[in-house]
Design an enzyme around this catalytic site. Sequence first.
Site, PDB file in Angstrom:
ATOM      1  N   GLY A   1       0.830  -1.205   0.000  1.00  0.00           N
ATOM      2  CA  GLY A   1       0.000   0.000   0.000  1.00  0.00           C
ATOM      3  C   GLY A   1       0.855   1.243   0.000  1.00  0.00           C
ATOM      4  CG  ASN A   2      -0.516   4.564  -1.434  1.00  0.00           C
ATOM      5  OD1 ASN A   2      -1.273   5.318  -0.842  1.00  0.00           O
ATOM      6  ND2 ASN A   2      -0.888   3.868  -2.517  1.00  0.00           N
ATOM      7  NE  ARG A   3       5.399   6.810   4.222  1.00  0.00           N
ATOM      8  CZ  ARG A   3       5.752   6.247   5.382  1.00  0.00           C
ATOM      9  NH1 ARG A   3       4.935   6.338   6.417  1.00  0.00           N
ATOM     10  NH2 ARG A   3       6.894   5.603   5.488  1.00  0.00           N
TER      11      ARG A   3
END
Length: 410
Positions: free
Chosen positions: A201-203
Amino acid sequence: MRILLGVGAGIAAYKSAFLLRLFTEAGHEVRVVPTAASLEFVGRATWEALSGHPVSTGVFENVPAVEHVSLGRWADLVVVAPATADLLARAASGRCDDLLTAALLTVRCPVLLAPAMHTEMWQHPATVANVALLRERGVHVLDPEDGRLTGADSGPGRLPEPPSIARAALALVAPQDLAGRRVVISAGGTHESLDPVRFLGNRSTGRQGYAIAAACAARGASVEIVSANVALPAPTGVTVVRVETAEQLRSAMHAAAADADLVVMAAAVADFRPARRSAAKLKKDGGEPEPLRLELNPDVLAELTAARRPGQVVIGFAAETGDAETVLRLGQEKARRKGADLLVVNPVGESTGFGDVGTTVTFLDSRGEIVGAAEGSKDQVAAALADAAAAVLTDRLTEPGRTVARGGLD
């Protein structure tokens, strides 16, 4: 804009200090008019320090200025938060026994009341009747939230959070240049499963996409968010479609964009996904883990741009790392490659760009030329983007050979 902020005598008055700060940081001039009893909760010095203006509570203070009339004429917008049961009752009956209620009788601008009180008070027939009467007269009264109240009590009656109040208030005076338009926005970050427990995923938190949705809805648009793993309440009047993966977001965006006037790809779509998803949780067995092989995810922005129908406007985002020169160069390359009507370029990092922090963005056209910029909170950037989107839509709809029909193009 000139905003008159009224403050009632409720424990939630402390939240209005944050509301005041939101307004002033957005560049608005604010005069605070508390009730005398509200100063038991938040003192006069706080309001004067945060607003930069002297504060009065009664009509016999600063008599030469005739403030109960001059304040009403001065204001472009009035917000009362918290609006207690007593304050609602006095406003509904037209009483003017302090500076705030007297000013409410003189204003001719939009008025927003944000009630806060115990559940029994909110649901009492007298309060219900007072709210109905105020709304009938054109006053905008927010419904309180359901949540923790004073002490151990919980239920309907909680003051909405300051950003929600600010958005609802500013929507009352927002230009309606997106009225009749359908807007589709992607927000958040996609998750790509490694196994039933883990994902890549990412932030991204989705805050910027949700702020854009709120800004467009405030300007009259019908708005749908395709929301990837976002833990935020839906903006008022906005439809939310929840997805998890890039493929799910791709399908939802293509379906939603089919009849949209404006498409905004604000989501952080994972560029890659695991080539193989384990059916069981991956376990340590004492040896080295197998290398993780990745495969490309679809380029949703490029697909939406290629499928763009006549009159439709597509806006993309480019989150880049590096110094300012590098970020701009990468954004320009992406703008030329994607071909979107606008590309919003923003620097990101572990403590930059993502979450509830300010940001700086640059708007590029499809040739990579700089056509605008914005800096500030997510709401401020969203307002600037809505301005730019409305301008591009207007230009697109008035191109030679096009005629504008109700709700779209002929």
